[in-house]
Design an enzyme around this catalytic site. Structure first.
Site, PDB file in Angstrom:
ATOM      1  N   CYS A  79      13.035  -2.414  46.954  1.00 44.98           N
ATOM      2  CA  CYS A  79      13.904  -1.531  46.180  1.00 44.98           C
ATOM      3  C   CYS A  79      13.088  -0.491  45.407  1.00 44.98           C
ATOM      4  O   CYS A  79      12.556   0.442  46.003  1.00 44.98           O
ATOM      5  CB  CYS A  79      14.839  -2.351  45.294  1.00 44.98           C
ATOM      6  SG  CYS A  79      16.268  -1.421  44.705  1.00 44.98           S
ATOM      7  N   HIS A 167      17.296  -6.305  48.985  1.00 44.07           N
ATOM      8  CA  HIS A 167      16.674  -7.445  48.297  1.00 44.07           C
ATOM      9  C   HIS A 167      16.669  -8.678  49.208  1.00 44.07           C
ATOM     10  O   HIS A 167      17.680  -9.371  49.308  1.00 44.07           O
ATOM     11  CB  HIS A 167      17.420  -7.746  46.998  1.00 44.07           C
ATOM     12  CG  HIS A 167      17.236  -6.688  45.965  1.00 44.07           C
ATOM     13  ND1 HIS A 167      16.196  -6.700  45.078  1.00 44.07           N
ATOM     14  CD2 HIS A 167      17.933  -5.551  45.721  1.00 44.07           C
ATOM     15  CE1 HIS A 167      16.265  -5.622  44.304  1.00 44.07           C
ATOM     16  NE2 HIS A 167      17.310  -4.912  44.682  1.00 44.07           N
ATOM     17  N   GLU A 169      15.236 -11.438  48.700  1.00 45.06           N
ATOM     18  CA  GLU A 169      15.110 -12.669  47.921  1.00 45.06           C
ATOM     19  C   GLU A 169      16.452 -13.293  47.560  1.00 45.06           C
ATOM     20  O   GLU A 169      16.509 -14.462  47.185  1.00 45.06           O
ATOM     21  CB  GLU A 169      14.284 -12.406  46.654  1.00 45.06           C
ATOM     22  CG  GLU A 169      14.923 -11.504  45.625  1.00 45.06           C
ATOM     23  CD  GLU A 169      14.719 -10.008  45.832  1.00 45.06           C
ATOM     24  OE1 GLU A 169      14.942  -9.257  44.870  1.00 45.06           O
ATOM     25  OE2 GLU A 169      14.373  -9.575  46.949  1.00 45.06           O
TER      26      GLU A 169
END
Length: 185
Positions: A79, A167, A169
């Protein structure tokens, strides 16, 4: 000494989650604030640049010496981290027409690129950003796109430097753990 991944924290709400996902892959990692970045020694095998509530276009945006590491270590910008690398290396980051927050699908994936090994076309990812990478540098190549984000992921040619606008994660990025595995292993 133990091999490690350094996570450079630009103030993202997800930095601890990046570390958790890395550790779930049985890889040691450390989180360091961007303004107290440790000296990189031979145990460091890669750097992950986190997201941030800042815009790279702000005068007080968090900075770090990217050029010092990008030819020698694998780097993954997530990001803000991806926007930072693009912005300061011949690209352009602009405000998005609408803040992109939520699920998106990678409608184009360069499946030959090692970062996307075993990740299917149309993989669901999680977006959370107010800026977008409008243009990339000449030595960059787009390796993933959504219907609204042309540069969802890039690779700097002849390096192990990658940037992703989403993202990996978070659990909403269905193949995020695989992507992190591809970068780290």
């Amino acid at each position: 000494m133990q091999e490690k991944i350094l996570i450079l924290d630009f103030g993202s709400q997800f930095t601890q989650l990046i570390a958790r996902r890395v550790r779930e892959l049985n890889i040691y990692c450390e989180i360091h604030p961007y303004n107290k970045f440790t000296e990189v020694d031979s145990d460091v095998k890669g750097i992950i640049l986190s997201g941030s509530p800042y815009s790279v276009r702000q005068e007080d945006a968090p900075m770090f010496e990217f050029a010092k590491y990008h030819k020698t270590l694998p780097i993954l910008g997530v990001c803000y981290g991806a926007q930072y690398v693009a912005h300061f290396n011949g690209g352009e980051v602009l405000p998005s027409s609408t803040r992109e927050y939520g699920r998106a699908n990678l409608q184009y994936i360069d499946s030959k690129n090692p970062l996307f090994k075993l990740i299917p076309q149309n993989s669901q990812v999680w977006m959370s950003h107010g800026d977008t990478i409008a243009r990339i540098g000449d030595d960059f190549e787009v390796i993933a796109s959504t219907d609204t984000v042309k540069v969802a992921a890039y690779h700097i040619k002849d390096t192990q430097t990658y940037g992703i606008q989403f993202h990996p994660e978070v659990t909403h990025s269905i193949d995020g753990k695989q992507l992190l595995h591809n970068f780290l292993v």
